[in-house]
Design a protein around this motif. Structure first.
Motif, PDB file in Angstrom:
ATOM      1  N   ASP A   1      56.115  51.996  25.227  1.00  0.00           N
ATOM      2  CA  ASP A   1      55.367  50.837  25.678  1.00  0.00           C
ATOM      3  C   ASP A   1      54.277  51.272  26.624  1.00  0.00           C
ATOM      4  O   ASP A   1      54.340  52.327  27.242  1.00  0.00           O
ATOM      5  N   LEU A   2      53.259  50.444  26.748  1.00  0.00           N
ATOM      6  CA  LEU A   2      52.184  50.750  27.684  1.00  0.00           C
ATOM      7  C   LEU A   2      52.723  50.763  29.100  1.00  0.00           C
ATOM      8  O   LEU A   2      53.562  49.942  29.459  1.00  0.00           O
TER       9      LEU A   2
ATOM     10  N   GLY B   1      53.311  49.943  32.821  1.00  0.00           N
ATOM     11  CA  GLY B   1      53.031  48.743  33.592  1.00  0.00           C
ATOM     12  C   GLY B   1      53.239  47.463  32.832  1.00  0.00           C
ATOM     13  O   GLY B   1      52.905  46.387  33.325  1.00  0.00           O
ATOM     14  N   ASP B   2      53.780  47.548  31.584  1.00  0.00           N
ATOM     15  CA  ASP B   2      54.045  46.331  30.843  1.00  0.00           C
ATOM     16  C   ASP B   2      55.050  45.483  31.598  1.00  0.00           C
ATOM     17  O   ASP B   2      56.016  46.005  32.168  1.00  0.00           O
TER      18      ASP B   2
ATOM     19  N   ARG C   1      48.955  39.337  25.206  1.00  0.00           N
ATOM     20  CA  ARG C   1      49.418  40.718  25.226  1.00  0.00           C
ATOM     21  C   ARG C   1      48.795  41.543  24.090  1.00  0.00           C
ATOM     22  O   ARG C   1      48.377  42.688  24.286  1.00  0.00           O
TER      23      ARG C   1
ATOM     24  N   GLU D   1      46.475  44.968  24.344  1.00  0.00           N
ATOM     25  CA  GLU D   1      46.863  46.223  23.699  1.00  0.00           C
ATOM     26  C   GLU D   1      45.790  46.686  22.723  1.00  0.00           C
ATOM     27  O   GLU D   1      45.506  47.886  22.609  1.00  0.00           O
TER      28      GLU D   1
ATOM     29  N   TYR E   1      44.080  47.752  27.276  1.00  0.00           N
ATOM     30  CA  TYR E   1      44.287  47.292  28.644  1.00  0.00           C
ATOM     31  C   TYR E   1      45.737  46.860  28.855  1.00  0.00           C
ATOM     32  O   TYR E   1      46.470  46.592  27.890  1.00  0.00           O
ATOM     33  N   GLN E   2      46.118  46.750  30.111  1.00  0.00           N
ATOM     34  CA  GLN E   2      47.358  46.093  30.454  1.00  0.00           C
ATOM     35  C   GLN E   2      47.112  44.589  30.478  1.00  0.00           C
ATOM     36  O   GLN E   2      45.971  44.140  30.671  1.00  0.00           O
TER      37      GLN E   2
ATOM     38  N   GLU F   1      44.762  42.901  33.114  1.00  0.00           N
ATOM     39  CA  GLU F   1      43.507  43.566  33.481  1.00  0.00           C
ATOM     40  C   GLU F   1      42.260  42.848  32.980  1.00  0.00           C
ATOM     41  O   GLU F   1      41.186  42.977  33.567  1.00  0.00           O
TER      42      GLU F   1
END
Length: 355
Positions: free
Chosen positions: A119-120, A122-123, A180, A184, A188-189, A192
């Motif tokens: 996962d990214l 900071g998700d 979300r 993605e 970006y998160q 953001e």
């Protein structure tokens, strides 16, 4: 890396083809053959690594364009890596960034779209579900309990569950909300994108035109594809680009007018259209080649007949020379006809094959 000697690195069914420093007429054919061989070996993802390429002419770009068509035929994915501003401008000028994603580093191209990737960072953690209190008698209606109103948390879960990217922008062109998937898609998160101008999601060269389009859309807001163009280009946070399809819808509210953009990654979209275009191009090329061949054959036979007729009234030595030249021309014509028939029966073979 030596000029004209492309290197291929394999990882499963993923192949990275390293391009030389200069790509031009001298090595474009070798690059096409290399890419063809990679696809023939069953690669599902092919990364054309142009990070070391500082110069590429239109012949080299044509080799990449044909690789795009071949990827559509083989149902594979082609990714480009370009760091030189000159190369990226040429890719944009030829519209290749509207067909395939263009990454600013090899690492980004390799890790993009990993099906089992992490996962990214900071998700957000999965939302906590708070038990609902029992409804009081006065909250109940005759036909059942009154539904709870949608709050911001519930709305966020709904848009995050959608299969398309959602971006909501205000009248000033700044992003108010992005789900979300949209975050993605652009690297970006989730939080953001809020507050950024929508132009930050597109290449620099397209931003001024988009501001004018946005002002025009505000005068007549209707649901429609963005700019009525078949392909658009999105800019990721890391500087890479992806083909996108965008549909706009006006959202009037009591506090102002908003624009809802539904964004879809178009990397694999229109593969069937690309295949149809490829087939048409191949048929047109074959028809043109056959017509050119017929013209050359007719001209060659005319010269053969003229040489034979002239030889009849010449001295023996000169006559033999003219007859020999005529027979050589006739032999060349026969070889050219045979080569054309062979290519027609085996379109995937030889340097002249269109792929």
């Amino acid at each position: 890396m030596a000029e004209g000697k492309e290197q291929v690195a394999w990882a499963g069914r993923r192949a990275v083809v390293a391009f030389p420093e200069h790509v031009d007429m001298s090595n474009a054919a070798q690059i096409r053959e290399q890419l063809l061989a990679v696809f023939d070996r069953g690669a599902t993802v092919v990364i054309a690594d142009m990070s070391a390429t500082v110069w590429c002419d239109y012949v080299g770009i044509d080799a990449v364009a044909r690789a795009c068509q071949l990827a559509a035929v083989r149902r594979a994915e082609l990714r480009l890596v370009a760091t030189s501003s000159a190369v990226r401008r040429l890719l944009a000028a030829e519209g290749l960034d509207r067909l395939v994603p263009v990454y600013s580093s090899l690492e980004a191209a390799i890790t993009a779209g990993e099906p089992d990737g992490p996962d990214l960072p900071g998700d957000p953690a999965p939302p906590i579900v708070v038990p609902r209190r029992p409804a009081r008698p006065q909250d109940r209606q005759e036909n059942g309990p009154r539904p709870a109103p949608l709050n911001e948390a519930v709305l966020r879960q709904l848009i995050d569950a959608l299969a398309d990217g959602i971006v909501l922008a205000g009248e000033d062109g700044r992003i108010v909300l992005a789900n979300r998937l949209a975050a993605e898609m652009f690297g970006y998160q989730p939080a953001e994108l809020a507050g950024q101008p929508v132009e930050s999601l597109m290449p620099t060269g397209l931003r001024d035109a988009h501001r004018l389009d946005r002002a025009s859309y505000a005068l007549k807001p209707v649901t429609r594809p963005m700019a009525d163009r078949a392909r658009l280009v999105g800019l990721r946070k890391d500087g890479s680009t992806i083909p996108v399809a965008v549909t706009l819808s006006p959202v009037p509210t009591a506090s102002g007018h908003f624009v809802l953009a539904v964004v879809r990654d178009a990397t694999h979209e229109r593969a069937q259209d690309d295949l149809i275009d490829l087939v048409r191009a191949v048929l047109a090329e074959q028809a043109q080649h056959a017509e050119d061949l017929l013209d050359r054959v007719v001209g060659s036979l005319f010269h053969v007949g003229l040489s034979m007729d002239t030889a009849a009234g010449q001295p023996a030595e000169l006559a033999r020379e003219r007859i020999s030249d005529a027979l050589q021309r006739l032999d060349d014509t026969i070889h050219e006809i045979r080569d054309h028939i062979f290519r027609s029966k085996h379109p995937g073979s030889g340097h002249g094959a269109a792929w």
